[in-house]
Design an enzyme around this catalytic site. Structure first.
Site, PDB file in Angstrom:
ATOM      1  CG  HIS A  52      -3.555  -0.326  -7.056  1.00 42.80           C
ATOM      2  ND1 HIS A  52      -3.930   0.241  -5.636  1.00 42.80           N
ATOM      3  CD2 HIS A  52      -3.648  -1.911  -6.723  1.00 42.80           C
ATOM      4  CE1 HIS A  52      -4.305  -0.770  -4.784  1.00 42.80           C
ATOM      5  NE2 HIS A  52      -4.157  -1.987  -5.527  1.00 42.80           N
ATOM      6  NE  ARG A 100      -4.319  -1.391   0.128  1.00 42.65           N
ATOM      7  CZ  ARG A 100      -4.412  -2.353  -0.783  1.00 42.65           C
ATOM      8  NH1 ARG A 100      -3.593  -2.525  -1.799  1.00 42.65           N
ATOM      9  NH2 ARG A 100      -5.483  -3.090  -0.688  1.00 42.65           N
TER      10      ARG A 100
HETATM   11  P1  NDP Z   1      -2.182 -12.026   4.059  1.00 44.39           P
HETATM   12  O1  NDP Z   1      -3.065 -11.269   5.160  1.00 44.39           O
HETATM   13  O2  NDP Z   1      -2.448 -13.362   3.563  1.00 44.39           O
HETATM   14  O3  NDP Z   1      -0.574 -11.794   4.604  1.00 44.39           O
HETATM   15  C1  NDP Z   1      -0.020 -10.699   5.227  1.00 44.39           C
HETATM   16  C2  NDP Z   1       1.427 -11.185   5.725  1.00 44.39           C
HETATM   17  O4  NDP Z   1       1.951  -9.775   6.418  1.00 44.39           O
HETATM   18  C3  NDP Z   1       1.545 -12.217   6.794  1.00 44.39           C
HETATM   19  O5  NDP Z   1       2.674 -13.252   6.446  1.00 44.39           O
HETATM   20  C4  NDP Z   1       1.781 -11.232   8.055  1.00 44.39           C
HETATM   21  O6  NDP Z   1       2.219 -12.066   9.034  1.00 44.39           O
HETATM   22  C5  NDP Z   1       2.528 -10.138   7.312  1.00 44.39           C
HETATM   23  N1  NDP Z   1       2.341  -9.005   8.586  1.00 44.39           N
HETATM   24  C6  NDP Z   1       1.056  -8.449   8.887  1.00 44.39           C
HETATM   25  N2  NDP Z   1       1.617  -7.548   9.772  1.00 44.39           N
HETATM   26  C7  NDP Z   1       2.842  -7.432   9.841  1.00 44.39           C
HETATM   27  C8  NDP Z   1       3.921  -6.804  10.773  1.00 44.39           C
HETATM   28  N3  NDP Z   1       3.504  -6.118  11.638  1.00 44.39           N
HETATM   29  N4  NDP Z   1       5.184  -7.170  10.788  1.00 44.39           N
HETATM   30  C9  NDP Z   1       5.600  -8.168   9.955  1.00 44.39           C
HETATM   31  N5  NDP Z   1       4.685  -8.913   9.060  1.00 44.39           N
HETATM   32  C10 NDP Z   1       3.459  -8.490   9.008  1.00 44.39           C
HETATM   33  O7  NDP Z   1      -2.180 -10.732   2.940  1.00 44.39           O
HETATM   34  P2  NDP Z   1      -2.061 -10.989   1.386  1.00 44.39           P
HETATM   35  O8  NDP Z   1      -0.753 -11.770   1.166  1.00 44.39           O
HETATM   36  O9  NDP Z   1      -3.204 -11.656   0.719  1.00 44.39           O
HETATM   37  O10 NDP Z   1      -2.061  -9.621   0.665  1.00 44.39           O
HETATM   38  C11 NDP Z   1      -0.900  -8.616   1.335  1.00 44.39           C
HETATM   39  C12 NDP Z   1      -1.301  -7.205   0.771  1.00 44.39           C
HETATM   40  O11 NDP Z   1      -0.889  -6.948  -0.507  1.00 44.39           O
HETATM   41  C13 NDP Z   1      -2.523  -6.753   1.154  1.00 44.39           C
HETATM   42  O12 NDP Z   1      -3.070  -6.540   2.274  1.00 44.39           O
HETATM   43  C14 NDP Z   1      -2.625  -5.502   0.150  1.00 44.39           C
HETATM   44  O13 NDP Z   1      -2.260  -4.377   0.909  1.00 44.39           O
HETATM   45  C15 NDP Z   1      -1.592  -5.833  -1.012  1.00 44.39           C
HETATM   46  N6  NDP Z   1      -2.218  -6.178  -2.232  1.00 44.39           N
HETATM   47  C16 NDP Z   1      -1.812  -5.292  -3.210  1.00 44.39           C
HETATM   48  C17 NDP Z   1      -2.198  -5.712  -4.614  1.00 44.39           C
HETATM   49  C18 NDP Z   1      -1.820  -4.685  -5.800  1.00 44.39           C
HETATM   50  O14 NDP Z   1      -2.411  -4.877  -6.826  1.00 44.39           O
HETATM   51  N7  NDP Z   1      -0.723  -4.110  -5.711  1.00 44.39           N
HETATM   52  C19 NDP Z   1      -3.067  -6.877  -5.044  1.00 44.39           C
HETATM   53  C20 NDP Z   1      -3.409  -7.553  -3.552  1.00 44.39           C
HETATM   54  C21 NDP Z   1      -2.856  -7.281  -2.559  1.00 44.39           C
HETATM   55  P3  NDP Z   1       1.941 -13.255   9.850  1.00 44.39           P
HETATM   56  O15 NDP Z   1       1.968 -14.434   8.463  1.00 44.39           O
HETATM   57  O16 NDP Z   1       2.759 -13.495  10.792  1.00 44.39           O
HETATM   58  O17 NDP Z   1       0.604 -13.235   9.918  1.00 44.39           O
HETATM   59  C1  OXD Z   2      -5.519  -4.883  -3.225  1.00 43.08           C
HETATM   60  C2  OXD Z   2      -6.386  -5.788  -4.531  1.00 43.08           C
HETATM   61  O1  OXD Z   2      -5.888  -5.318  -1.945  1.00 43.08           O
HETATM   62  O2  OXD Z   2      -6.293  -5.318  -5.454  1.00 43.08           O
HETATM   63  O3  OXD Z   2      -5.124  -3.937  -3.667  1.00 43.08           O
HETATM   64  O4  OXD Z   2      -6.614  -6.678  -4.123  1.00 43.08           O
END
Ligand code: NDP
Ligand code: OXD
Length: 308
Positions: free
Chosen positions: A271, A223
């Site tokens: 994005h 983000r």
């Molecule tokens: P998940 O919820 O599956 O995974 C999140 C990961 O981040 C987990 O490994 C979690 O740790 C880790 N995490 C969360 N908080 C912390 C912290 N404080 N310190 C260290 N690690 C942390 O999410 P997704 O993989 O599905 O998606 C991740 C992000 O990608 C979304 O939230 C979104 O912001 C972004 N995204 C962007 C897109 C784009 O087009 N640019 C599209 C889709 C998503 P733990 O495993 O220990 O819980």
């Molecule tokens: C996001 C998505 O979280 O596209 O950015 O799913």
């Protein structure tokens, strides 16, 4: 059960078609055509106007069309009903493709060659084996793990950092605040795939850049508010970082006068790293609708206290 669809980027007709194909005729309303708010039980949303969902008195489920739910959780009026995020094959595949493309771009020095072309310079850089490039993944969730698997398959040296510790084949893993500096010290290309929470906001800052090896690349597909914009510009201009690839921004669309647009070491995309296609993602939504009706546990429910 009426479903309210709110998104300015997803195609409502495609979603209605895919849901109807699985469920038969449905009462599908596309914002701003709300009808009677008391009939709406499910909201299928990407960034709804703050306050809107609180006006739906019989809402039972908020199903995000996105993986990230930070914009929803930022709404202090968000109703206290189950909130589920999107986990879908098309979303994961497109993210894996995107991150792999960007990693290969830098690994094969295409940024250097683009600069050389502009100056008519013919200079060959012998390609290095993939294992010589150390890629660090911040976030080892659904997307981070899928990316790790692809990159290890291509031979890259992969390490990952998450809140809690994970064991992943072929990946050196780190966790928590204590694990961050040792993790960063071995990342030639750093990929941010974290959710935006109070704990991760502004994490890509001067201190973090200083902990990376000199000449590292930063890729932000998490983000926009993970990144401190001025700290990135300073690190690039001082030559501390080689380049950045940004797909997400604090303000989207990125304002036309923003310095990121014209910085010679910043590559950006609007994005689009990953995309949710209704042809597959409708299965995920329908599964949750059926679970809702049956009173069964919903899938991919967000833990509101954790923030993701
Ligand atoms: P998940 O919820 O599956 O995974 C999140 C990961 O981040 C987990 O490994 C979690 O740790 C880790 N995490 C969360 N908080 C912390 C912290 N404080 N310190 C260290 N690690 C942390 O999410 P997704 O993989 O599905 O998606 C991740 C992000 O990608 C979304 O939230 C979104 O912001 C972004 N995204 C962007 C897109 C784009 O087009 N640019 C599209 C889709 C998503 P733990 O495993 O220990 O819980
Ligand atoms: C996001 C998505 O979280 O596209 O950015 O799913």
């Amino acid at each position: 059960m009426a479903i309210l669809f709110i998104s300015d980027i997803d195609d409502p007709q495609a979603w209605q078609r895919e849901l109807s194909r699985r469920l038969g005729p449905i009462d599908f309303r596309v914002w701003p055509e709300l009808g009677d708010p008391a009939e709406i039980e499910v909201a299928l949303v990407w960034r709804p106007p703050p306050g809107l969902l609180a006006r739906l008195p019989r809402l039972r489920l908020i199903q995000a069309l996105s993986a990230g739910v930070d914009a929803l959780l930022a709404d202090p009026t968000l109703p206290d009903v189950p909130l589920c995020r999107m986990v879908d094959a098309s979303l994961t595949t497109t993210m894996v493709e995107f991150v792999t493309t960007v990693v290969l771009f830098f690994h094969r020095d295409l940024d250097h060659y683009a600069r050389q072309q502009r100056a008519a310079i013919w200079r060959q850089r012998p390609p290095q084996p993939a294992a010589a490039t150390r890629v660090g993944l911040m976030g080892l969730g659904v997307l981070g793990r899928a990316v790790a698997e692809r990159l290890t398959g291509l031979g890259f040296t992969v390490r990952g950092w998450s809140r809690t510790r994970h064991a992943l084949e072929g990946v050196t893993t780190f966790a928590g605040a204590d694990g961050l500096a040792p993790f960063l010290g071995g990342c030639d290309i750093l990929i941010c795939l974290l959710p935006l929470t109070p704990a991760t906001e502004g994490i890509l800052d001067a201190r973090l850049f200083a902990a990376l090896p000199p000449g590292a690349v930063v890729v932000n597909v998490g983000r926009g508010r993970h990144l401190v914009a001025q700290d990135l510009l300073d690190a690039l201009d001082r030559g501390r970082l080689r380049a950045a690839w940004l797909d997400v921004f604090a303000d989207e669309p990125l304002p036309p006068d923003h310095p990121f647009w014209r910085h010679p070491r910043i590559h950006l995309t609007p994005h689009v790293a990953a995309w949710t296609h209704p042809e597959s993602a409708a299965d995920v939504v329908v599964d949750n609708l059926r679970r809702l009706e049956a009173g069964a546990p919903l899938r991919y429910r967000v833990d509101r206290r954790r923030g993701y």
